[in-house]
Design a protein around this motif. Structure first.
Motif, PDB file in Angstrom:
ATOM      1  N   GLY A 203       0.992  -1.119   0.071  1.00 15.27           N
ATOM      2  CA  GLY A 203      -0.895  -0.180  -0.241  1.00 15.27           C
ATOM      3  C   GLY A 203       1.311   1.425   0.246  1.00 15.27           C
ATOM      4  O   GLY A 203       2.533   0.831  -0.164  1.00 15.27           O
ATOM      5  N   ILE A 204       0.304   2.464   0.631  1.00 15.28           N
ATOM      6  CA  ILE A 204       0.918   3.197   0.355  1.00 15.28           C
ATOM      7  C   ILE A 204       2.549   3.532   0.807  1.00 15.28           C
ATOM      8  O   ILE A 204       3.406   4.385   0.839  1.00 15.28           O
TER       9      ILE A 204
ATOM     10  N   LEU B 259       7.605  16.901   9.859  1.00 16.43           N
ATOM     11  CA  LEU B 259       8.251  15.834   8.675  1.00 16.43           C
ATOM     12  C   LEU B 259       7.955  15.308   7.610  1.00 16.43           C
ATOM     13  O   LEU B 259       8.669  15.108   6.733  1.00 16.43           O
ATOM     14  N   GLY B 260       6.923  15.187   7.612  1.00 11.65           N
ATOM     15  CA  GLY B 260       6.062  15.253   6.215  1.00 11.65           C
ATOM     16  C   GLY B 260       5.843  16.070   5.491  1.00 11.65           C
ATOM     17  O   GLY B 260       6.464  15.375   4.379  1.00 11.65           O
ATOM     18  N   GLN B 261       5.589  17.887   5.648  1.00 12.62           N
ATOM     19  CA  GLN B 261       5.883  18.121   4.884  1.00 12.62           C
ATOM     20  C   GLN B 261       7.317  18.307   3.994  1.00 12.62           C
ATOM     21  O   GLN B 261       7.179  18.816   3.163  1.00 12.62           O
TER      22      GLN B 261
ATOM     23  N   HIS C  25      -1.497   4.286  10.083  1.00  9.29           N
ATOM     24  CA  HIS C  25      -1.690   5.354   9.933  1.00  9.29           C
ATOM     25  C   HIS C  25      -3.536   5.794  10.220  1.00  9.29           C
ATOM     26  O   HIS C  25      -3.437   7.413  10.268  1.00  9.29           O
ATOM     27  N   GLY C  26      -4.589   4.914  10.336  1.00  9.32           N
ATOM     28  CA  GLY C  26      -5.411   5.393  10.024  1.00  9.32           C
ATOM     29  C   GLY C  26      -5.627   6.439   8.989  1.00  9.32           C
ATOM     30  O   GLY C  26      -5.631   5.820   7.699  1.00  9.32           O
ATOM     31  N   HIS C  27      -6.483   7.236   8.847  1.00 11.93           N
ATOM     32  CA  HIS C  27      -6.629   7.747   7.751  1.00 11.93           C
ATOM     33  C   HIS C  27      -5.714   8.693   7.619  1.00 11.93           C
ATOM     34  O   HIS C  27      -5.769  10.206   5.829  1.00 11.93           O
TER      35      HIS C  27
ATOM     36  N   GLN D 174       1.050  10.624   5.813  1.00  8.27           N
ATOM     37  CA  GLN D 174       2.142  10.631   6.971  1.00  8.27           C
ATOM     38  C   GLN D 174       2.753   9.599   5.908  1.00  8.27           C
ATOM     39  O   GLN D 174       4.025   9.407   6.351  1.00  8.27           O
ATOM     40  N   SER D 175       2.472   9.391   5.178  1.00 10.74           N
ATOM     41  CA  SER D 175       3.929   8.078   4.541  1.00 10.74           C
ATOM     42  C   SER D 175       5.358   8.252   3.900  1.00 10.74           C
ATOM     43  O   SER D 175       6.203   7.103   4.645  1.00 10.74           O
ATOM     44  N   THR D 176       5.245   9.270   4.057  1.00 13.62           N
ATOM     45  CA  THR D 176       6.802  10.231   3.645  1.00 13.62           C
ATOM     46  C   THR D 176       7.764  10.257   5.134  1.00 13.62           C
ATOM     47  O   THR D 176       9.029   9.985   4.542  1.00 13.62           O
TER      48      THR D 176
END
Length: 424
Positions: A14-15, A118-120, A385-387, A392-394
């Protein structure tokens, strides 16, 4: 170590699994993914497409508990529990109530805010590295309120966001309708947050990542993981993964990123993680469904769902249905959200929509598990990670890579560690 072994075996395509694999391949590691169905078969395929970097408020919150008492009475409400599945979901619900205490709520916000920050930065890095910059739009999100009362109540949550450096603008009365045309007159106020982006289409984005991985030498094995043998946990031992078919796979290290099915694998390793498939529903409409295009995401705050512009249409979706894995979808939910959206947006036609349901991997405190297995530092968890999996993948991929390479994590992962689920 046999000749077929790889450096890292990532369970789940998945992602989260795809993005973790991309980061590891970028580090020069040999990577193989294991997927029981197909690439992006679950929640990664049909989610709301949002990169919700401002969404730091945990689902488990003091205010949410009060709301859920009312919502739980409505089987089609924004947050509901399938009564027949309570024997399966009650332990998770008890943990959810425990995580809703003010003290834990504050801790969860800090953990979410760190991940989002961190994700941004890391998301942009991945887009540039993979050549997928054109698949993301920085269009912001407008949170809508039907009454001044609900708007005023939610301002406290926005103040939490402001303390973590998130900017937003408020629009009340006529100013709202001047800022965003096409809204029903029933909306009294809105809050626009620029720190929200969206991908052109989640399934397309996942498959673009997959193609990039294949070009970079990664591979995929299809099958259901039956067991994991961590060896003795030392650096010079391989981890063995056995599929239902009897096929044996070996790797120096393993990442478990199998969404809601991850908990069964972590349990084998002595780590019991409370997890449910928090089911979300949506309807995807063609571009012609709206006569005047809307370019930004609309969040219907009083109703728990969103309206997202995609590359070739619009997606109406959300809701949280707590149920056991494998239960058949109840598409009355997606139809109800689409019908509400028809009343909320002038000129919206909801015919020719495609309905979808996906089970999000959710923990009671809304935070993912990103940590070593207690059995072996050669096995790393990346699930729950829920929705917010896409969002938050990266950040998750960067943290997982740092754990596998024995580097100091970019943020404090104490709120994300698996030990938090041990009853005290």
């Amino acid at each position: 170590m046999n000749n077929d072994a790889v450096d890292v075996l990532v369970i789940g395509a998945g992602i989260i699994g795809l993005t973790v694999a991309e980061n590891l391949v970028a580090q020069g590691l040999r990577v193989k993914l294991v997927e029981k169905e197909e690439v992006a078969a679950g929640a990664s395929r049909g989610n709301a497409a949002g990169l919700a970097f401002s969404d730091i408020m945990p689902l488990a919150s003091p205010g949410m508990v009060k709301k859920s008492i009312k919502w739980l009475m409505d089987p089609l409400g924004p947050f509901s529990v399938v009564a027949g599945d309570l024997p399966y979901t009650l332990p998770w619900l008890l943990r959810f109530l425990h995580a809703s205490r003010s003290s834990q709520f504050e801790k969860s916000i800090v953990g979410q805010a760190s991940l989002m920050e961190l994700g941004q930065t890391s998301f942009q890095t991945v887009l540039e590295r993979t050549g997928l910059v054109s698949m993301v739009r920085d269009n912001g999100a407008l949170h809508l309120y039907q009454s001044r009362e609900s708007y005023q109540k939610d301002l406290a949550n926005w103040q939490y966001r402001a303390r973590h450096g998130l900017d937003y603008s408020c629009y009340v009365g006529q100013a709202l309708h001047e800022f965003q045309s096409g809204l029903s007159d029933r909306f009294q106020a809105g809050i626009f947050v620029p720190a929200w982006s969206s991908v052109s289409d989640p399934a397309d984005y996942c498959h673009a990542l997959y193609k990039h991985l294949i070009r970079r030498g990664a591979s995929v094995v299809y099958g259901n993981v039956k067991s994991i043998d961590p060896g003795n946990g030392l650096h010079d031992r391989t981890v063995e993964v056995i599929l239902d078919s009897g096929q044996q796979l070996e790797a120096r290290q393993v990442v478990i990123a199998a969404g809601p099915w991850s908990a069964e694998l972590s349990k084998q390793l002595g780590d019991k993680v409370p997890m449910v498939g928090e089911r979300g529903y949506n309807t995807t409409l063609p571009q012609a469904a709206l006569s005047t295009p809307i370019d930004r995401t609309l969040v219907f705050s009083d109703h728990g769902f969103v309206f997202t512009p995609l590359e070739n249409g619009y997606r109406i979706g959300g809701a949280s249905e707590i149920a056991r894995l494998g239960r058949s979808p109840d598409y009355r939910r997606s139809r109800l959200m689409a019908e509400k959206a028809r009343h909320f947006l002038t000129g919206l036609e909801i015919k020719d929509g495609k309905e979808w349901m996906g089970a999000r991997p959710s923990t009671p405190d809304t935070l993912p598990v990103i940590d070593y297995s207690t059995k072996s530092r050669n096995i790393v968890y990346a699930f729950g990670h829920g929705h917010l999996g896409l969002t938050q993948s990266t950040a998750t991929a960067q943290l997982v890579s740092e754990l596998l390479l024995r580097e100091s994590p970019s943020i404090d992962i104490e709120p994300l560690q698996v030990k938090r689920f041990a009853w005290r």
